[in-house]
Motif scaffolding. Structure first.
Motif, PDB file in Angstrom:
ATOM      1  N   UNK A 291       1.385 -19.399   4.659  1.00  0.00           N
ATOM      2  CA  UNK A 291       0.731 -20.694   5.304  1.00  0.00           C
ATOM      3  C   UNK A 291       1.906 -21.744   5.214  1.00  0.00           C
ATOM      4  N   UNK A 292       2.639 -21.755   4.299  1.00  0.00           N
ATOM      5  CA  UNK A 292       3.542 -22.983   4.058  1.00  0.00           C
ATOM      6  C   UNK A 292       4.974 -22.744   4.371  1.00  0.00           C
ATOM      7  N   UNK A 293       5.421 -21.775   4.843  1.00  0.00           N
ATOM      8  CA  UNK A 293       6.814 -21.585   5.126  1.00  0.00           C
ATOM      9  C   UNK A 293       7.345 -22.396   6.292  1.00  0.00           C
ATOM     10  N   UNK A 294       8.331 -23.141   5.965  1.00  0.00           N
ATOM     11  CA  UNK A 294       8.509 -23.972   7.094  1.00  0.00           C
ATOM     12  C   UNK A 294       9.468 -22.956   8.106  1.00  0.00           C
ATOM     13  N   UNK A 295       9.129 -23.475   9.477  1.00  0.00           N
ATOM     14  CA  UNK A 295       9.569 -22.675  10.489  1.00  0.00           C
ATOM     15  C   UNK A 295       9.138 -21.425  10.966  1.00  0.00           C
ATOM     16  N   UNK A 296       8.118 -21.091  10.222  1.00  0.00           N
ATOM     17  CA  UNK A 296       7.706 -19.570  10.492  1.00  0.00           C
ATOM     18  C   UNK A 296       6.017 -19.953  10.613  1.00  0.00           C
ATOM     19  N   UNK A 297       5.479 -19.440  11.883  1.00  0.00           N
ATOM     20  CA  UNK A 297       3.950 -19.254  11.534  1.00  0.00           C
ATOM     21  C   UNK A 297       3.316 -18.120  11.581  1.00  0.00           C
ATOM     22  N   UNK A 298       2.264 -17.917  11.074  1.00  0.00           N
ATOM     23  CA  UNK A 298       1.526 -16.637  10.904  1.00  0.00           C
ATOM     24  C   UNK A 298       0.056 -17.105  11.426  1.00  0.00           C
ATOM     25  N   UNK A 299      -0.660 -15.919  11.864  1.00  0.00           N
ATOM     26  CA  UNK A 299      -2.141 -16.199  12.050  1.00  0.00           C
ATOM     27  C   UNK A 299      -2.843 -16.291  10.910  1.00  0.00           C
ATOM     28  N   UNK A 300      -4.185 -16.787  11.262  1.00  0.00           N
ATOM     29  CA  UNK A 300      -5.225 -16.792   9.829  1.00  0.00           C
ATOM     30  C   UNK A 300      -5.174 -15.392   9.017  1.00  0.00           C
ATOM     31  N   UNK A 301      -4.914 -15.419   7.794  1.00  0.00           N
ATOM     32  CA  UNK A 301      -4.981 -14.139   7.073  1.00  0.00           C
ATOM     33  C   UNK A 301      -6.451 -13.387   7.156  1.00  0.00           C
ATOM     34  N   UNK A 302      -6.267 -12.185   7.448  1.00  0.00           N
ATOM     35  CA  UNK A 302      -7.565 -11.435   7.499  1.00  0.00           C
ATOM     36  C   UNK A 302      -7.762 -10.866   6.126  1.00  0.00           C
ATOM     37  N   UNK A 303      -8.676 -11.300   5.343  1.00  0.00           N
ATOM     38  CA  UNK A 303      -8.745 -10.528   4.117  1.00  0.00           C
ATOM     39  C   UNK A 303      -9.703  -9.351   4.128  1.00  0.00           C
ATOM     40  N   UNK A 304      -9.017  -8.116   3.694  1.00  0.00           N
ATOM     41  CA  UNK A 304      -9.737  -7.077   3.234  1.00  0.00           C
ATOM     42  C   UNK A 304     -10.280  -7.030   1.984  1.00  0.00           C
ATOM     43  N   UNK A 305     -11.320  -7.392   1.503  1.00  0.00           N
ATOM     44  CA  UNK A 305     -11.860  -7.765   0.166  1.00  0.00           C
ATOM     45  C   UNK A 305     -11.822  -6.457  -0.497  1.00  0.00           C
ATOM     46  N   UNK A 306     -12.406  -5.236   0.137  1.00  0.00           N
ATOM     47  CA  UNK A 306     -12.284  -3.769  -0.513  1.00  0.00           C
ATOM     48  C   UNK A 306     -10.700  -3.607  -0.832  1.00  0.00           C
ATOM     49  N   UNK A 307      -9.925  -3.730   0.137  1.00  0.00           N
ATOM     50  CA  UNK A 307      -8.372  -3.354  -0.140  1.00  0.00           C
ATOM     51  C   UNK A 307      -7.988  -4.143  -1.097  1.00  0.00           C
ATOM     52  N   UNK A 308      -8.255  -5.488  -1.294  1.00  0.00           N
ATOM     53  CA  UNK A 308      -7.568  -6.320  -2.507  1.00  0.00           C
ATOM     54  C   UNK A 308      -8.294  -5.721  -3.637  1.00  0.00           C
ATOM     55  N   UNK A 309      -9.683  -5.662  -3.749  1.00  0.00           N
ATOM     56  CA  UNK A 309     -10.289  -5.085  -5.138  1.00  0.00           C
ATOM     57  C   UNK A 309      -9.537  -3.520  -5.373  1.00  0.00           C
ATOM     58  N   UNK A 310      -9.590  -2.747  -4.469  1.00  0.00           N
ATOM     59  CA  UNK A 310      -8.726  -1.429  -4.835  1.00  0.00           C
ATOM     60  C   UNK A 310      -7.509  -1.467  -5.358  1.00  0.00           C
ATOM     61  N   UNK A 311      -6.676  -2.215  -4.897  1.00  0.00           N
ATOM     62  CA  UNK A 311      -5.359  -2.438  -5.235  1.00  0.00           C
ATOM     63  C   UNK A 311      -5.219  -3.016  -6.717  1.00  0.00           C
ATOM     64  N   UNK A 312      -6.189  -3.891  -6.819  1.00  0.00           N
ATOM     65  CA  UNK A 312      -6.349  -4.511  -8.461  1.00  0.00           C
ATOM     66  C   UNK A 312      -6.639  -3.267  -9.321  1.00  0.00           C
ATOM     67  N   UNK A 313      -7.587  -2.640  -9.025  1.00  0.00           N
ATOM     68  CA  UNK A 313      -8.259  -1.451  -9.559  1.00  0.00           C
ATOM     69  C   UNK A 313      -7.116  -0.420  -9.854  1.00  0.00           C
ATOM     70  N   UNK A 314      -6.228  -0.044  -8.972  1.00  0.00           N
ATOM     71  CA  UNK A 314      -5.417   0.985  -8.882  1.00  0.00           C
ATOM     72  C   UNK A 314      -4.417   0.563  -9.909  1.00  0.00           C
ATOM     73  N   UNK A 315      -3.851  -0.875 -10.022  1.00  0.00           N
ATOM     74  CA  UNK A 315      -2.938  -1.367 -10.821  1.00  0.00           C
ATOM     75  C   UNK A 315      -3.686  -1.107 -12.525  1.00  0.00           C
ATOM     76  N   UNK A 316      -4.619  -1.413 -12.598  1.00  0.00           N
ATOM     77  CA  UNK A 316      -5.423  -1.259 -13.919  1.00  0.00           C
ATOM     78  C   UNK A 316      -5.593   0.094 -14.399  1.00  0.00           C
ATOM     79  N   UNK A 317      -5.948   0.964 -13.301  1.00  0.00           N
ATOM     80  CA  UNK A 317      -6.120   2.296 -13.724  1.00  0.00           C
ATOM     81  C   UNK A 317      -4.646   3.208 -14.103  1.00  0.00           C
ATOM     82  N   UNK A 318      -3.633   2.516 -13.409  1.00  0.00           N
ATOM     83  CA  UNK A 318      -2.296   2.970 -13.783  1.00  0.00           C
ATOM     84  C   UNK A 318      -1.857   2.805 -15.219  1.00  0.00           C
ATOM     85  N   UNK A 319      -2.070   1.576 -15.444  1.00  0.00           N
ATOM     86  CA  UNK A 319      -1.729   1.147 -16.874  1.00  0.00           C
ATOM     87  C   UNK A 319      -2.709   1.865 -18.164  1.00  0.00           C
ATOM     88  N   UNK A 320      -4.050   1.938 -17.764  1.00  0.00           N
ATOM     89  CA  UNK A 320      -4.858   2.411 -18.520  1.00  0.00           C
ATOM     90  C   UNK A 320      -4.703   4.074 -18.711  1.00  0.00           C
TER      91      UNK A 320
END
Length: 468
Positions: A67-96
Motif C-alpha cells: 500500500x505504501x510503495x512509491x510509484x506502484x499501485x495495487x488494488x485493495x488486498x483481498x484477505x483469504x482468512x482461511x488461507x492466512x490461518x492455514x499458512x500460519x498453522x503449516x509453519x507451526x506444524x512443520x516446526x513441531x
C-alpha cells in the motif's frame, strides 16, 4: 499404575527452554524424559506465541508495503482468512514435527500429561491413559507462563487473550486492545492490516513501558496515524457484554467514557507457571507471582531440581530460556557452566521494529549509572531512504572512562536482526573504536551501528557530529 519411568533427567515443559535442555542433556549422554501437558512439543512460543504471531506479522508487513510503495499501485488486498490461518498453522506444524523428530533421534522419551512433584526425586504425571510416576535424579522445571487476566471481565468469547487472537477466527470491525506492551501492539498491528479498526488503551503514560521513550517515539507517531484511538494513563473499569458488542468503560485524564467494540483483546502481561507443581512442599522457593528462585546454575534450593525460562524470572523471553536450559543441562552433566549474560536482547516486532540490549537510559538514570550516548538518525542512511523509511534511529550508550559499549537501542525496519551486533559488542567488551573501525557493508542498515560509534568517536562524516 504401570511401572515407573526411571530417568537421569526429567524436563517439565517442552517449550524452547525445555526442549533445548532435554536435547542438550541427551547430547551429553544422559537419559532424558520430556513431560509436556499439551499434545505437541514447542510450548507457547512455537504454538501460540512467537512463531504464529510472526507469521501473521509477515502478512501485515506485505499488505502495508504494497500500500505504501512509491510509484506502484495495487488494488485493495483481498484477505483469504482461511488461507492466512492455514499458512500460519503449516509453519507451526512443520516446526513441531521437526521437534518430534529431533526427540526421537536423541532417544528422548516424551510423555504427554500434567505433572506434579511427589518428592525431590519423583514426579506424578496424569496422562490420557492414567497416572504415571517418573523417578529422576535431576529435574528441570520449564513450565513457562500464561496470559495474565483482568478480574471482573465477562465470560464471553468476544473477550480474547493472545492465544485467542492468534486463532484468527474472524476480523472484527472494531477491536480494543487492553495493554500497550509488545504483545498488544504486535497483535494490534496484525488486525489493523487485515482490516480491523483498532484502538489501544494503556494504564501507563506511554506505549511499551520499560523501553526508552526516544526509541518508542517513531513507533508511537506511526501508530497514531493508523489506530483509531490510543488512550494513555487510562484504565478499563468495566466491560459489559451486550448483543451489539462489548461496552467498555474507561477512566482516564479526561474523565469517564464508554465505547462499544466487536472484540476485546486482553494483553496485560504474562504470569509464570511456578505454582501448583508441589514445589513449595519440597522447600523450593516460589514467590507470590509464581517465580522460582534459582542460582547462576539455575538450581533451586533443592539440589536435584532446576528451573529455567519464564518461571525462573524476568525477562520472559524464549531466547533467554534456551540459554538457561543449556546451562542447566551442562551443570547436571558435570560441566562448569553458569547463566551470566551481560545483555539479553528484547525485540518488539511492530512496524517499525524496536530492539534494545544491555543498559537502557531509563535504567541508567534510575540506578545512577554514569553514561554517555551517541545517536545516528536513519534519515541520513542511504538504505533506509531506499526503503522509504527515514524515521528510525540507532543509539549506543558508552561507559565514559573506558568508552566501552553499555547498551544499544534501535528503532526501524529489521531492528530485531540488527541488535545482534550490539549484543555481541556488549558481551565482547567492545568500545567505540571497535565498532567505528569495523567496516560495515554499504548501503545497509547495519552501517548505522558503525556510524553511531563514529558520532561518539567524533569521526562521522555522514552527518555533522554534535559537539561533546
Amino acid at each position: 499404575m504401570p511401572e515407573p519411568i526411571r530417568t537421569q533427567v526429567v524436563v517439565l515443559g517442552a517449550g524452547p527452554g525445555g526442549y533445548s535442555a532435554a536435547f542438550r542433556a541427551a547430547d551429553l549422554g544422559l537419559s532424558v524424559t520430556l513431560v509436556e501437558r499439551e499434545q505437541r512439543l514447542g510450548g507457547v512460543c512455537l504454538n501460540v506465541g512467537c512463531i504464529p504471531s510472526k507469521a501473521l506479522l509477515h502478512v501485515a508487513k506485505v499488505i502495508d508495503e504494497a500500500a505504501h510503495t512509491p510509484g506502484v499501485g495495487f488494488g485493495k488486498p483481498k484477505v483469504d482468512l482461511d488461507g492466512v490461518r492455514d499458512q500460519k498453522d503449516k509453519v507451526v506444524k512443520r516446526l513441531t514435527d521437526g521437534l518430534g523428530g529431533l526427540a526421537r533421534q536423541r532417544k528422548v522419551k516424551v510423555v504427554y500429561g500434567s505433572a506434579r512433584f511427589g518428592g525431590a526425586n519423583s514426579l506424578q504425571v496424569d496422562t490420557a491413559d492414567g497416572a504415571l510416576e517418573v523417578q529422576f535424579e535431576h529435574a528441570i522445571v520449564a513450565t513457562g507462563s500464561t496470559p495474565a487476566r483482568i478480574p471482573g471481565l465477562p465470560d464471553d468469547p468476544r473477550v480474547m487473550d493472545s492465544t485467542g487472537a492468534l486463532a484468527l477466527e474472524d476480523i472484527p470491525g472494531k477491536l480494543l486492545v487492553i495493554g500497550g506492551g509488545y504483545i498488544g501492539l504486535e497483535m494490534a498491528t496484525v488486525y489493523r492490516a487485515l482490516g480491523s479498526t483498532v484502538s489501544v488503551v494503556e494504564f501507563m503514560d506511554g506505549l511499551l513501558p520499560g523501553a526508552d521513550a526516544d526509541l518508542v517515539k517513531p513507533l508511537a507517531k506511526r501508530l497514531s496515524g493508523q489506530f483509531a484511538d490510543i488512550r494513555l494513563k487510562t484504565k478499563v473499569t468495566g466491560v459489559a457484554a451486550q448483543k451489539q458488542g462489548l461496552k467498555v468503560t474507561f477512566e482516564g485524564p479526561d474523565g469517564t467514557a464508554d465505547q462499544v467494540y466487536d472484540r476485546v483483546l486482553v494483553a496485560v502481561g504474562r504470569r509464570p507457571n511456578g505454582k501448583d507443581l508441589g514445589l513449595e512442599a519440597l522447600g523450593v522457593q516460589v514467590d507470590e507471582r509464581g517465580f522460582i528462585a534459582v542460582d547462576a546454575q539455575r538450581r533451586t534450593a533443592v539440589p536435584s531440581i532446576f528451573a529455567i525460562g519464564d518461571v525462573a524470572g524476568e525477562p520472559m523471553l524464549a531466547h533467554k530460556a534456551v540459554h538457561e536450559g543449556k546451562v542447566a543441562a551442562e551443570v547436571i552433566a558435570g560441566h562448569k557452566a553458569a547463566f551470566q549474560p551481560l545483555a539479553i536482547p528484547a525485540v518488539v516486532f511492530t512496524d517499525p521494529e524496536i530492539a534494545w540490549a544491555g543498559l537502557t537510559e531509563a535504567q541508567a538514570k534510575k540506578d545512577g549509572v554514569a553514561y554517555e550516548k551517541a545517536v545516528f538518525p536513519w534519515a541520513a542512511n542511504g538504505r533506509s531512504l531506499t526503503l522509504g523509511r527515514d524515521e528510525g534511529l540507532t543509539k549506543i550508550l558508552f561507559e565514559p572512562a573506558s568508552r566501552r559499549v553499555l547498551g544499544v537501542g534501535i528503532t526501524g525496519p529489521g531492528a530485531g536482526d540488527l541488535i545482534a551486533e550490539g549484543v555481541l559488542a556488549i558481551e565482547m567488551g567492545a568500545d567505540a573504536e571497535d565498532l567505528a573501525l569495523t567496516i560495515h557493508p554499504h548501503p545497509t542498515l547495519s552501517e548505522t551501528l558503525g556510524m553511531t560509534a563514529e558520532v561518539f568517536d567524533g569521526s562521522v562524516t555522514d552527518i555533522i557530529a554534535p559537539k561533546r
